[in-house]
Design a protein around this motif. Structure first.
Motif, short mmCIF file in Angstrom:
data_model
loop_
_atom_site.label_atom_id
_atom_site.label_comp_id
_atom_site.label_asym_id
_atom_site.label_seq_id
_atom_site.Cartn_x
_atom_site.Cartn_y
_atom_site.Cartn_z
N CYS A 117 -14.61 -18.62 37.07
CA CYS A 117 -15.78 -19.16 37.76
C CYS A 117 -15.38 -20.13 38.86
CB CYS A 117 -16.71 -19.84 36.75
SG CYS A 117 -17.32 -18.75 35.46
N ASP A 118 -14.25 -19.89 39.50
CA ASP A 118 -13.82 -20.73 40.61
C ASP A 118 -14.03 -20.01 41.94
OD1 ASP A 118 -12.74 -23.38 39.82
OD2 ASP A 118 -11.52 -22.16 38.46
N ASN A 119 -13.99 -20.79 43.01
CA ASN A 119 -14.31 -20.29 44.34
C ASN A 119 -13.11 -19.58 44.97
OD1 ASN A 119 -17.02 -21.19 44.53
ND2 ASN A 119 -16.28 -23.26 44.86
N MET A 120 -12.84 -18.37 44.48
CA MET A 120 -11.81 -17.53 45.07
C MET A 120 -12.42 -16.16 45.33
SD MET A 120 -8.43 -18.37 42.76
CE MET A 120 -9.11 -17.64 41.27
N ALA A 121 -12.04 -15.54 46.43
CA ALA A 121 -12.48 -14.18 46.70
C ALA A 121 -11.99 -13.27 45.58
CB ALA A 121 -11.97 -13.70 48.04
N ALA A 122 -12.87 -12.40 45.08
CA ALA A 122 -12.52 -11.50 43.98
C ALA A 122 -11.85 -12.30 42.86
CB ALA A 122 -11.63 -10.36 44.46
N ASN A 123 -12.52 -13.34 42.39
CA ASN A 123 -11.87 -14.29 41.50
C ASN A 123 -11.40 -13.67 40.19
OD1 ASN A 123 -14.45 -14.01 40.44
ND2 ASN A 123 -14.98 -16.18 40.58
N GLY A 124 -12.17 -12.72 39.64
CA GLY A 124 -11.74 -12.08 38.41
C GLY A 124 -10.50 -11.24 38.60
N ARG A 125 -10.50 -10.41 39.62
CA ARG A 125 -9.34 -9.57 39.90
C ARG A 125 -8.12 -10.43 40.28
NH1 ARG A 125 -13.12 -6.97 38.61
NH2 ARG A 125 -13.64 -4.81 39.17
N THR A 126 -8.38 -11.52 40.99
CA THR A 126 -7.28 -12.40 41.37
C THR A 126 -6.64 -13.01 40.13
OG1 THR A 126 -8.30 -12.91 43.50
CG2 THR A 126 -6.68 -14.47 42.67
N LEU A 127 -7.45 -13.51 39.22
CA LEU A 127 -6.90 -14.07 37.99
C LEU A 127 -6.17 -13.00 37.18
CD1 LEU A 127 -6.41 -16.17 35.85
CD2 LEU A 127 -8.79 -15.93 35.10
N PRO A 181 -14.24 -9.82 34.92
CA PRO A 181 -15.29 -9.59 35.91
C PRO A 181 -15.27 -10.63 37.02
CG PRO A 181 -16.19 -10.52 33.88
CD PRO A 181 -14.77 -10.18 33.59
N ASN A 182 -15.56 -10.18 38.23
CA ASN A 182 -15.74 -11.11 39.34
C ASN A 182 -17.05 -11.85 39.17
OD1 ASN A 182 -13.37 -10.32 40.74
ND2 ASN A 182 -14.43 -8.54 41.57
N THR A 183 -17.09 -13.08 39.68
CA THR A 183 -18.32 -13.86 39.59
C THR A 183 -18.51 -14.65 40.88
OG1 THR A 183 -17.33 -15.91 38.72
CG2 THR A 183 -17.90 -14.19 37.11
N MET A 184 -19.73 -15.11 41.07
CA MET A 184 -20.04 -16.08 42.10
C MET A 184 -20.86 -17.19 41.45
SD MET A 184 -22.48 -17.49 44.23
CE MET A 184 -23.80 -16.41 44.73
N VAL A 185 -20.42 -18.43 41.59
CA VAL A 185 -21.13 -19.56 41.01
C VAL A 185 -21.61 -20.47 42.13
CG1 VAL A 185 -19.83 -19.48 38.85
CG2 VAL A 185 -19.01 -20.92 40.71
N ASP A 186 -22.75 -21.10 41.92
CA ASP A 186 -23.29 -21.97 42.96
C ASP A 186 -24.16 -23.05 42.33
OD1 ASP A 186 -24.11 -23.14 45.28
OD2 ASP A 186 -25.11 -21.38 46.11
N ARG A 187 -23.72 -24.25 42.46
CA ARG A 187 -24.51 -25.45 42.16
C ARG A 187 -23.73 -26.63 42.69
NH1 ARG A 187 -27.83 -27.13 36.74
NH2 ARG A 187 -29.62 -26.85 38.12
N ILE A 188 -24.40 -27.56 43.32
CA ILE A 188 -23.74 -28.76 43.81
C ILE A 188 -23.76 -29.80 42.70
CG2 ILE A 188 -23.81 -30.61 45.51
CD1 ILE A 188 -25.09 -28.59 47.46
N VAL A 189 -22.57 -30.17 42.24
CA VAL A 189 -22.42 -31.10 41.11
C VAL A 189 -21.46 -32.20 41.53
CG1 VAL A 189 -21.86 -31.36 38.67
CG2 VAL A 189 -22.75 -29.16 39.52
N PRO A 190 -21.96 -33.32 42.03
CA PRO A 190 -21.07 -34.41 42.43
C PRO A 190 -20.37 -35.03 41.23
CG PRO A 190 -23.26 -34.66 43.40
CD PRO A 190 -23.36 -33.60 42.36
N ALA A 191 -19.21 -35.62 41.47
CA ALA A 191 -18.54 -36.37 40.42
C ALA A 191 -19.37 -37.59 40.05
CB ALA A 191 -17.16 -36.80 40.91
N ALA A 192 -19.31 -37.96 38.78
CA ALA A 192 -20.06 -39.12 38.30
C ALA A 192 -19.53 -40.40 38.93
CB ALA A 192 -19.99 -39.21 36.79
#
Length: 490
Positions: free
Chosen positions: A184-194, A220-231
């Motif tokens: 669930c990280d921001n990489m192109a084709a993240n599942g296949r890359t891992l 599986p490849n995924t796309m995640v999206d939410r802005i979560v600032p550090a506390a």
């Protein structure tokens, strides 16, 4: 002052949503690597929806690979923490209960590997940031010079890296116990890359495991999206007031928007994440490219230019007439033109939604946080779009200026007012040294683009380098303000 705990749940205000299931009946079905704020405010909430529907197989064992602080904090609260979704003055708070254990891998390695080997665990999810996968940023292959990888190849049963821990746990799993690994990280084709990186690591450790990774385990490849600032101390104090005075040292404040697109390709059972709004599709790539370039790409530009301008948050940057206008133009004119939009998808509406999210004054999303690890982010967020455009003979004036701003950020180390910048990018040392040692702006650009670990080995067009040097010269003379001035855009 009371701490958030199972015993203090009854003290919460009625407006705070509590877990809608019996926590004592939860079983461990997911191991999550990378126990940061993003996962706890994103995937964990989709799992909460599945648990609320009564499927209690999907409790999570959370694993931190890098620091003991978060596991220690969560263990003191029996795994409970609060998530508040906030935009301006509107807020909704819930307590999340699906975390069964919080482990610090270096101190509890046997428990971590045992959880990964447990046949009752059907899923591994990961959010360890781009740099956590030991991928060479230019070649895209396993970085065998990564110190943790070198250690793990020599000591595969005492691993430190994400790949090493994952491989060691999978090696222990009984034959026939199905499992799926969801990156669930921001990489192109993240599942296949891992899958590729883990397979390359396993080839040097256990050929049988490498075959299982290739043929039996789904990624599986995924796309995640939410802005979560550090506390921050301020956000924790604000959350305490929301919780009626209960202190939650793991509290998260994030935006209301959330999205999770998942390739429907599993080799094991999974939670009903669609109950929380997840979208399952045959092809994640168009969604992933849009998010990676439009959101993450624009975010990076806001971060570096915001840091140079002394603007501490994304909302501050968007409120700045020059930087806010630049960010809008970068997204809607340059970056949008480089993505393939899924059929029937309103990309312009998506851009408007992104701008609205960036303008949220309640988040306090720090430009310094987004600016971290640029040598890992820039090669995937900006450089492919630039390469593709240049190959077609198309200039991207806003994206090229953003790249120049990043180089200036690294080379100068100071903002427009002369204050030192807090650079946080372990991979940037060689690039920064070249920029600082160079004389003219053109010499600096030529030296920087020779760093193949970031910019690849394929040469860049001379005309592009001339434009980039021109932008860098403007930055050196007048700072980000001069680069953003309307007359400098054309």
């Amino acid at each position: 002052m009371s701490l958030l705990s199972p015993e203090s749940l009854a003290e919460l205000p009625a407006t705070v949503q509590r877990p809608a299931y019996e926590r004592g009946a939860l079983r461990s079905g997911i191991v999550h690597l990378g126990l940061g704020a993003f996962q706890r405010a994103h995937q964990a909430l989709y799992t909460e929806a599945a648990l609320a529907d009564g499927d209690l197989r999907w409790g999570t064992v959370g694993v931190s690979l890098r620091g003991p602080g978060v596991p220690r904090t969560l263990a003191a609260q029996a795994g409970l923490y609060a998530v508040t979704e906030r935009h301006a003055d509107t807020a909704h708070t819930r307590v999340v209960g699906g975390l069964r254990e919080a482990l610090f891998a270096p101190a509890a390695l046997e428990r971590v590997l045992g959880a990964l080997a447990d046949p009752g665990v059907a899923l591994v999810t990961t959010t360890v940031t781009e740099k956590g996968y030991s991928q060479h940023p230019a070649s895209g292959e396993l970085d065998v010079d990564d110190p943790d990888i070198r250690h793990d190849l020599a000591h595969p049963d005492a691993p430190r890296s994400t790949l090493g821990v994952l491989a060691a746990g999978l090696r222990r799993r009984p034959a026939g116990a199905p499992i799926t690994v969801v990156c669930c990280d921001n990489m192109a084709a993240n599942g296949r890359t891992l899958q590729r990186l883990l397979g390359q690591y396993a080839q040097q450790v256990d050929a049988g495991l490498a075959r299982r990774i290739e043929h039996d385990i789904a990624f599986p490849n995924t796309m995640v999206d939410r802005i979560v600032p550090a506390a921050t101390p301020a956000s924790l104090d604000w959350a305490q007031a929301r919780l009626g005075g209960l202190r939650d040292e793991a509290a998260i404040v994030c935006e209301p928007f959330t999205q999770w697109v998942i390739e429907d390709r599993f080799s094991s059972p999974r939670p009903a994440w669609e109950a929380g709004g997840a979208l399952f599709t045959a092809d994640v790539r168009p969604y992933q490219a849009m998010k990676l370039r439009l959101l993450n790409g624009t975010h990076s530009a806001i971060a570096y230019l915001g840091q140079l301008r002394g603007l501490q948050t994304v909302a501050d940057a968007m409120a700045d007439p020059l930087l806010g206008g630049f960010a809008r133009a970068l997204m809607t004119q340059d970056l949008l033109a480089t993505v393939d939009v899924p059929a029937g998808y309103d990309a312009r509406a998506y851009c408007r939604e992104l701008i609205h999210r960036f303008e949220n004054p309640a988040l306090g999303h720090r430009t310094q946080q987004i600016a971290m690890d640029g040598t890992q982010k820039v090669p995937v967020r900006w450089l492919p779009a630039l390469r593709e455009s240049l190959a077609r003979g198309v200039e991207r004036p806003f994206l090229e200026r953003a790249l120049a701003a990043w180089l200036h950020y690294l080379g100068s180390g100071r903002d427009d007012a002369g204050a030192p910048l807090a650079l946080s990018d372990p991979g940037a040392q060689a690039l920064a040294q070249r920029l600082q040692a160079a004389g003219s702006a053109h010499e600096a650009v030529a030296a920087a683009l020779e760093v193949s670990a970031v910019f690849g080995r394929e040469p860049w067009a001379e005309a592009f380098m001339q434009r980039l040097a021109g932008h860098l010269a403007v930055l050196r003379r007048g700072g980000a303000l001069a680069l953003l001035a309307p007359g400098s855009r054309h």
